[in-house]
Write a protein that holds these residues in place. Structure first.
Motif, PDB file in Angstrom:
ATOM      1  N   ASN A 191      68.050  60.963  56.077  1.00 47.95           N
ATOM      2  CA  ASN A 191      66.663  60.973  55.607  1.00 47.95           C
ATOM      3  C   ASN A 191      65.884  62.175  56.137  1.00 47.95           C
ATOM      4  O   ASN A 191      64.703  62.339  55.810  1.00 47.95           O
ATOM      5  N   HIS A 192      66.531  62.990  56.945  1.00 54.76           N
ATOM      6  CA  HIS A 192      65.848  64.114  57.583  1.00 54.76           C
ATOM      7  C   HIS A 192      66.621  65.412  57.364  1.00 54.76           C
ATOM      8  O   HIS A 192      67.830  65.399  57.115  1.00 54.76           O
ATOM      9  N   LYS A 193      65.909  66.508  57.460  1.00 56.88           N
ATOM     10  CA  LYS A 193      66.544  67.823  57.371  1.00 56.88           C
ATOM     11  C   LYS A 193      67.472  67.990  58.571  1.00 56.88           C
ATOM     12  O   LYS A 193      67.095  67.715  59.711  1.00 56.88           O
ATOM     13  N   LEU A 194      68.692  68.449  58.318  1.00 57.23           N
ATOM     14  CA  LEU A 194      69.690  68.613  59.368  1.00 57.23           C
ATOM     15  C   LEU A 194      69.838  70.096  59.695  1.00 57.23           C
ATOM     16  O   LEU A 194      70.225  70.896  58.834  1.00 57.23           O
ATOM     17  N   ILE A 195      69.514  70.459  60.920  1.00 54.42           N
ATOM     18  CA  ILE A 195      69.545  71.856  61.356  1.00 54.42           C
ATOM     19  C   ILE A 195      70.938  72.165  61.889  1.00 54.42           C
ATOM     20  O   ILE A 195      71.442  71.479  62.780  1.00 54.42           O
ATOM     21  N   ASP A 196      71.562  73.206  61.346  1.00 54.58           N
ATOM     22  CA  ASP A 196      72.938  73.527  61.722  1.00 54.58           C
ATOM     23  C   ASP A 196      73.077  75.023  61.984  1.00 54.58           C
ATOM     24  O   ASP A 196      72.380  75.840  61.376  1.00 54.58           O
ATOM     25  N   VAL A 197      73.968  75.378  62.914  1.00 52.96           N
ATOM     26  CA  VAL A 197      74.264  76.780  63.210  1.00 52.96           C
ATOM     27  C   VAL A 197      75.413  77.210  62.307  1.00 52.96           C
ATOM     28  O   VAL A 197      76.533  76.706  62.424  1.00 52.96           O
ATOM     29  N   ALA A 198      75.127  78.146  61.428  1.00 57.40           N
ATOM     30  CA  ALA A 198      76.086  78.498  60.384  1.00 57.40           C
ATOM     31  C   ALA A 198      77.383  79.084  60.921  1.00 57.40           C
ATOM     32  O   ALA A 198      78.440  78.934  60.302  1.00 57.40           O
ATOM     33  N   THR A 199      77.326  79.750  62.078  1.00 52.69           N
ATOM     34  CA  THR A 199      78.512  80.445  62.584  1.00 52.69           C
ATOM     35  C   THR A 199      79.415  79.585  63.457  1.00 52.69           C
ATOM     36  O   THR A 199      80.482  80.031  63.866  1.00 52.69           O
ATOM     37  N   HIS A 200      79.019  78.348  63.759  1.00 51.70           N
ATOM     38  CA  HIS A 200      79.828  77.493  64.624  1.00 51.70           C
ATOM     39  C   HIS A 200      80.842  76.690  63.814  1.00 51.70           C
ATOM     40  O   HIS A 200      80.530  76.173  62.745  1.00 51.70           O
ATOM     41  N   THR A 216      76.716  62.783  51.301  1.00 50.74           N
ATOM     42  CA  THR A 216      76.489  63.323  49.957  1.00 50.74           C
ATOM     43  C   THR A 216      75.037  63.731  49.725  1.00 50.74           C
ATOM     44  O   THR A 216      74.761  64.633  48.934  1.00 50.74           O
ATOM     45  N   SER A 217      74.104  63.080  50.412  1.00 47.01           N
ATOM     46  CA  SER A 217      72.681  63.388  50.193  1.00 47.01           C
ATOM     47  C   SER A 217      72.079  64.219  51.326  1.00 47.01           C
ATOM     48  O   SER A 217      70.854  64.331  51.424  1.00 47.01           O
ATOM     49  N   ALA A 218      72.923  64.794  52.165  1.00 53.43           N
ATOM     50  CA  ALA A 218      72.419  65.553  53.315  1.00 53.43           C
ATOM     51  C   ALA A 218      71.698  66.819  52.869  1.00 53.43           C
ATOM     52  O   ALA A 218      72.105  67.492  51.916  1.00 53.43           O
ATOM     53  N   ARG A 219      70.608  67.144  53.566  1.00 52.27           N
ATOM     54  CA  ARG A 219      69.842  68.372  53.325  1.00 52.27           C
ATOM     55  C   ARG A 219      69.885  69.207  54.600  1.00 52.27           C
ATOM     56  O   ARG A 219      69.550  68.717  55.674  1.00 52.27           O
ATOM     57  N   TYR A 220      70.285  70.474  54.464  1.00 52.16           N
ATOM     58  CA  TYR A 220      70.522  71.300  55.642  1.00 52.16           C
ATOM     59  C   TYR A 220      69.520  72.446  55.757  1.00 52.16           C
ATOM     60  O   TYR A 220      68.976  72.935  54.759  1.00 52.16           O
ATOM     61  N   CYS A 221      69.343  72.861  57.002  1.00 50.52           N
ATOM     62  CA  CYS A 221      68.606  74.085  57.320  1.00 50.52           C
ATOM     63  C   CYS A 221      69.520  74.890  58.237  1.00 50.52           C
ATOM     64  O   CYS A 221      69.789  74.475  59.367  1.00 50.52           O
ATOM     65  N   TYR A 222      70.035  76.015  57.751  1.00 50.28           N
ATOM     66  CA  TYR A 222      70.996  76.797  58.521  1.00 50.28           C
ATOM     67  C   TYR A 222      70.289  77.891  59.327  1.00 50.28           C
ATOM     68  O   TYR A 222      69.405  78.586  58.820  1.00 50.28           O
ATOM     69  N   VAL A 223      70.700  78.020  60.580  1.00 50.10           N
ATOM     70  CA  VAL A 223      70.154  79.040  61.475  1.00 50.10           C
ATOM     71  C   VAL A 223      71.313  79.804  62.100  1.00 50.10           C
ATOM     72  O   VAL A 223      72.479  79.427  61.947  1.00 50.10           O
ATOM     73  N   LEU A 241      71.556  69.692  66.431  1.00 49.21           N
ATOM     74  CA  LEU A 241      72.709  69.285  67.228  1.00 49.21           C
ATOM     75  C   LEU A 241      72.652  69.975  68.582  1.00 49.21           C
ATOM     76  O   LEU A 241      72.562  71.200  68.661  1.00 49.21           O
ATOM     77  N   MET A 242      72.699  69.181  69.641  1.00 50.51           N
ATOM     78  CA  MET A 242      72.801  69.753  70.973  1.00 50.51           C
ATOM     79  C   MET A 242      74.266  69.962  71.309  1.00 50.51           C
ATOM     80  O   MET A 242      75.145  69.231  70.856  1.00 50.51           O
ATOM     81  N   ARG A 243      74.500  70.989  72.117  1.00 51.42           N
ATOM     82  CA  ARG A 243      75.855  71.348  72.518  1.00 51.42           C
ATOM     83  C   ARG A 243      75.923  71.300  74.036  1.00 51.42           C
ATOM     84  O   ARG A 243      75.840  72.311  74.712  1.00 51.42           O
ATOM     85  N   ALA A 244      76.025  70.068  74.531  1.00 52.07           N
ATOM     86  CA  ALA A 244      76.011  69.826  75.969  1.00 52.07           C
ATOM     87  C   ALA A 244      77.293  70.375  76.613  1.00 52.07           C
ATOM     88  O   ALA A 244      78.340  70.428  75.967  1.00 52.07           O
TER      89      ALA A 244
END
Length: 305
Positions: A191-200, A216-223, A241-244
C-alpha cells in the motif's frame, strides 16, 4: 591524468588574502600588522591591492579604525575556509612522515555507521597515524589513483585487488512511525511506495521471497544509494530497506522504525577492504587493516546481541 578546468578569473595573491583575513578578523590594520610582522602601511597597501584586483571596496576607513563593507563581510568566510583548508592540507601531507599517512576511500554509509563509532579507539591505539578520509557513494577515479585502501560494497574482485571481508548485511523494511503503524501485515507493504537502491543485487525481491508475497501491485521509487533512500523515507515518501548493521545509526538519526516484527533477510553482498597488494602496504595501512578487521568482527557481534 586529471585535467583541471581553466579558471576564467585569476585567484588573488595569497599574501593579499592572508592580510585581508587578519585585518578583517581584528578590524584593525595596526593589529593585523603586529600579527603578520608587517608595518601598518604595508597592510593598507596590500588590502588596497586586493580591493583594486576585485573591483570592490572591502573596508570602510575611519579615523582610528576600519570596518568591513557588505562585500568584505560576505567574502571573509570563504577566505578563512580556503586558508584553513590549505593549512590543514599542507600539515597533513608534508608535516607527517609518509609512512605514518593513510589515504582511505570509504563508502559514506560505512564511514558513518561502522567506522565512525570505532575511530576514536583507533586514534587512541595509533596516534601517530595521519588518516586522510574520502567518502562517497562510489569511489572517485581521483581517489582510486592514490588511495592506500578502499572500503567498497560488493565483490572485491570487481576492483582487481586483494581484499578482506568486513561486514555482511541484513535487510528489513523501515519507515516513519506514522507509516509503520499502518503496516500490520506483510501485504500492507504494497500500500506504500517502496524505496529501492537500483544498483544492489538484494532488495525488495529478496524480502518478498522471504515473506512469501507476490508483489504484483508494488510501486517503486529507485535511488542510487541507501543514504538517499533513508532521506526519502524520513520525509514520508514510503518504505525503505535498511541494510544492518551499517545503517543502524543512520536509521535511528532519521527517526525511522521497523515496519514488521520479522527476521531480517540475509543480503547477497558485503563490505570489503581492498588494496593493491598486502605485501606492499605501508606501515600505517598495515596497522589500520589489522585494527579494522578486529573492529568489524567485534561490531558485528555487538549488533547481533
Amino acid at each position: 591524468m586529471l585535467t583541471l578546468p581553466r579558471m576564467t578569473v585569476a585567484i588573488p595573491s595569497l599574501n593579499w588574502l592572508r592580510v585581508f583575513e587578519a585585518a578583517a578578523r581584528y578590524e584593525s590594520f595596526a593589529r593585523a600588522a603586529t600579527q603578520l610582522n608587517m608595518s601598518s602601511a604595508a597592510v593598507s597597501q596590500q588590502v588596497r591591492a586586493l580591493e583594486d584586483r576585485l573591483g570592490q571596496q572591502l573596508f570602510e576607513r575611519h579615523a582610528h579604525a576600519v570596518t568591513l563593507t557588505d562585500a568584505g563581510r560576505a567574502y571573509l568566510p570563504s577566505v578563512q575556509q580556503a586558508l584553513l583548508t590549505l593549512e590543514s592540507a599542507t600539515e597533513g601531507l608534508f608535516g607527517t612522515k609518509p609512512d605514518q599517512q593513510l589515504f582511505l576511500s570509504v563508502i559514506y554509509i560505512f564511514a558513518q555507521g561502522v567506522l565512525g563509532p570505532g575511530y576514536q579507539e583507533f586514534l587512541n591505539q595509533h596516534p601517530e597515524v595521519q588518516l586522510h578520509l574520502s567518502t562517497g557513494i562510489h569511489s572517485s577515479e581521483v581517489m582510486q589513483s592514490y588511495a592506500d585502501m578502499q572500503i567498497v560494497f560488493g565483490a572485491p574482485q570487481a576492483h582487481g585487488a586483494e581484499g578482506d571481508f568486513l561486514l555482511g548485511e541484513k535487510l528489513y523494511p523501515v519507515a516513519t512511525p506514522e507509516i509503520a503503524a499502518k503496516i500490520k501485515h506483510p501485504s500492507d507493504l504494497l500500500n506504500h511506495k517502496l524505496i529501492d537502491v537500483a544498483t544492489h543485487r538484494a532488495g525488495w525481491a529478496s524480502v518478498f521471497d522471504h515473506l512469501d508475497i507476490v508483489p504484483t501491485s508494488a510501486r517503486y521509487c529507485y535511488v542510487d544509494s541507501t543514504n538517499v533512500g533513508i532521506v526519502l523515507a524520513a520525509q514520508g515518501v514510503g518504505v525503505a530497506l535498511m541494510r544492518a548493521p551499517a545503517t543502524d545509526w543512520s536509521m535511528k538519526e532519521a527517526g525511522l522504525v521497523p515496519c514488521l516484527d520479522m527476521e531480517p533477510v540475509e543480503g547477497r553482498e558485503a563490505y570489503h577492504l581492498i588494496y593493491p597488494s598486502r605485501a606492499a602496504l605501508r606501515p600505517a595501512a598495515r596497522v589500520f587493516r589489522e585494527w579494522l578487521l578486529e573492529w568489524c568482527a567485534e561490531f558485528a557481534v555487538r549488533k547481533a546481541l
